[in-house]
Write a protein that holds these residues in place. Structure first.
Motif, PDB file in Angstrom:
ATOM      1  N   HIS A 165     -38.598  34.927 -95.648  1.00 20.99           N
ATOM      2  CA  HIS A 165     -38.011  36.148 -96.209  1.00 20.99           C
ATOM      3  C   HIS A 165     -38.566  37.430 -95.582  1.00 20.99           C
ATOM      4  O   HIS A 165     -37.972  38.491 -95.728  1.00 20.99           O
ATOM      5  CB  HIS A 165     -38.190  36.179 -97.733  1.00 20.99           C
ATOM      6  N   THR A 166     -39.683  37.345 -94.865  1.00 22.78           N
ATOM      7  CA  THR A 166     -40.247  38.540 -94.228  1.00 22.78           C
ATOM      8  C   THR A 166     -39.994  38.589 -92.723  1.00 22.78           C
ATOM      9  O   THR A 166     -40.359  39.566 -92.072  1.00 22.78           O
ATOM     10  CB  THR A 166     -41.773  38.616 -94.464  1.00 22.78           C
ATOM     11  N   GLU A 201     -38.121  34.928-102.455  1.00 24.21           N
ATOM     12  CA  GLU A 201     -38.984  34.388-101.407  1.00 24.21           C
ATOM     13  C   GLU A 201     -38.444  33.069-100.884  1.00 24.21           C
ATOM     14  O   GLU A 201     -37.955  32.248-101.659  1.00 24.21           O
ATOM     15  CB  GLU A 201     -40.385  34.106-101.953  1.00 24.21           C
ATOM     16  N   ASP A 223     -48.626  24.179-101.788  1.00 27.05           N
ATOM     17  CA  ASP A 223     -49.012  23.553-100.527  1.00 27.05           C
ATOM     18  C   ASP A 223     -48.271  22.253-100.238  1.00 27.05           C
ATOM     19  O   ASP A 223     -48.225  21.815 -99.103  1.00 27.05           O
ATOM     20  CB  ASP A 223     -50.520  23.273-100.503  1.00 27.05           C
ATOM     21  N   ASN A 255     -42.741  25.509 -94.224  1.00 26.47           N
ATOM     22  CA  ASN A 255     -43.998  25.094 -93.594  1.00 26.47           C
ATOM     23  C   ASN A 255     -45.037  26.218 -93.615  1.00 26.47           C
ATOM     24  O   ASN A 255     -45.619  26.570 -92.595  1.00 26.47           O
ATOM     25  CB  ASN A 255     -43.766  24.628 -92.156  1.00 26.47           C
ATOM     26  N   SER A 256     -45.248  26.781 -94.780  1.00 27.75           N
ATOM     27  CA  SER A 256     -46.246  27.836 -95.029  1.00 27.75           C
ATOM     28  C   SER A 256     -45.932  29.169 -94.369  1.00 27.75           C
ATOM     29  O   SER A 256     -46.770  30.053 -94.337  1.00 27.75           O
ATOM     30  CB  SER A 256     -47.650  27.381 -94.599  1.00 27.75           C
ATOM     31  N   SER A 257     -44.742  29.333 -93.827  1.00 29.99           N
ATOM     32  CA  SER A 257     -44.352  30.608 -93.220  1.00 29.99           C
ATOM     33  C   SER A 257     -43.321  31.294 -94.105  1.00 29.99           C
ATOM     34  O   SER A 257     -42.342  30.673 -94.525  1.00 29.99           O
ATOM     35  CB  SER A 257     -43.737  30.388 -91.833  1.00 29.99           C
ATOM     36  N   PRO A 258     -43.502  32.588 -94.357  1.00 31.59           N
ATOM     37  CA  PRO A 258     -42.554  33.313 -95.200  1.00 31.59           C
ATOM     38  C   PRO A 258     -41.298  33.702 -94.417  1.00 31.59           C
ATOM     39  O   PRO A 258     -41.299  34.654 -93.643  1.00 31.59           O
ATOM     40  CB  PRO A 258     -43.348  34.547 -95.631  1.00 31.59           C
ATOM     41  N   ALA A 299     -48.204  32.811-103.673  1.00 28.24           N
ATOM     42  CA  ALA A 299     -48.058  31.936-102.496  1.00 28.24           C
ATOM     43  C   ALA A 299     -47.333  30.663-102.901  1.00 28.24           C
ATOM     44  O   ALA A 299     -47.428  30.210-104.027  1.00 28.24           O
ATOM     45  CB  ALA A 299     -49.421  31.608-101.913  1.00 28.24           C
ATOM     46  N   ARG A 300     -46.609  30.096-101.970  1.00 29.22           N
ATOM     47  CA  ARG A 300     -45.852  28.881-102.239  1.00 29.22           C
ATOM     48  C   ARG A 300     -46.785  27.687-102.422  1.00 29.22           C
ATOM     49  O   ARG A 300     -47.905  27.692-101.906  1.00 29.22           O
ATOM     50  CB  ARG A 300     -44.881  28.617-101.105  1.00 29.22           C
ATOM     51  N   TRP A 313     -40.018  30.101 -98.205  1.00 28.65           N
ATOM     52  CA  TRP A 313     -41.144  29.648 -97.385  1.00 28.65           C
ATOM     53  C   TRP A 313     -40.766  28.347 -96.707  1.00 28.65           C
ATOM     54  O   TRP A 313     -40.205  27.453 -97.343  1.00 28.65           O
ATOM     55  CB  TRP A 313     -42.381  29.426 -98.244  1.00 28.65           C
ATOM     56  N   TRP A 318     -39.617  26.000 -99.786  1.00 27.02           N
ATOM     57  CA  TRP A 318     -39.810  26.497-101.147  1.00 27.02           C
ATOM     58  C   TRP A 318     -39.110  27.835-101.270  1.00 27.02           C
ATOM     59  O   TRP A 318     -39.205  28.680-100.375  1.00 27.02           O
ATOM     60  CB  TRP A 318     -41.307  26.634-101.402  1.00 27.02           C
TER      61      TRP A 318
END
Length: 161
Positions: free
Chosen positions: A75-76, A66, A6, A70-73, A3-4, A68, A11
């Motif tokens: 890349h997906t 990856e 915080d 604001n906490s959202s991926p 996970a990236r 990210w 990121w």
């Protein structure tokens, strides 16, 4: 995948991108940008600066790695979700400003607001304020073809802001 952190707003880790012609665009780029931090991307022509920014904003999907925001991926995300993210959270100003030729200057600047659901009148007021600040307010009713290159760039900046 890890996970990236915080404390980063944006990121990226181990980004790889290959252009359609098979040439490499990015090879293992990683970075982190914190709230309030300003980041400059520099390098010689063809080094991947624009490709990196396009991948970070979701304009093009990375091949591997990856991203990210604001906490959202990012890349997906699928194409529609990436488009929504760009429209709502990123401003993109291409070196060759792309404006909608059928719209006048203020309509081009207001377009992202109206796509987000802002009322036309409110979007126009906001667009006109930015156009004035960028010294192209007097061109608000002109079509893009009537503008000089520098004026088109300032309209693209107003639209991004």
């Amino acid at each position: 995948m890890e996970a990236r952190p915080d404390n980063d707003v944006l990121w990226a880790r181990s980004l790889h991108f290959t252009h359609r012609d098979g040439s490499p665009g990015l090879a293992g780029v990683s970075l982190g940008v914190r709230q309030g931090e300003i980041l400059a991307v520099g390098g010689p022509r063809g080094s991947g600066k624009t490709t990196l920014l396009r991948c970070l904003s979701g304009l093009v999907p990375v091949c591997t790695g990856e991203v990210w925001f604001n906490s959202s991926p990012v890349h997906t995300l699928g194409p529609i979700a990436r488009e929504r993210l760009r429209r709502e959270r990123f401003g993109w100003i291409d070196p060759e400003p792309v404006l909608v030729p059928e719209l006048n200057v203020w309509e081009n600047a207001a377009l992202p607001l109206m796509l987000r659901g802002t009322a036309r009148r409110r979007a126009k007021v906001c667009a006109l304020e930015w156009l004035e600040r960028l010294d192209v307010g007097d061109r608000a009713r002109c079509r893009p073809r009537a503008l000089r290159h520098a004026e088109r760039q300032r309209v693209a900046i107003a639209r991004a802001l």
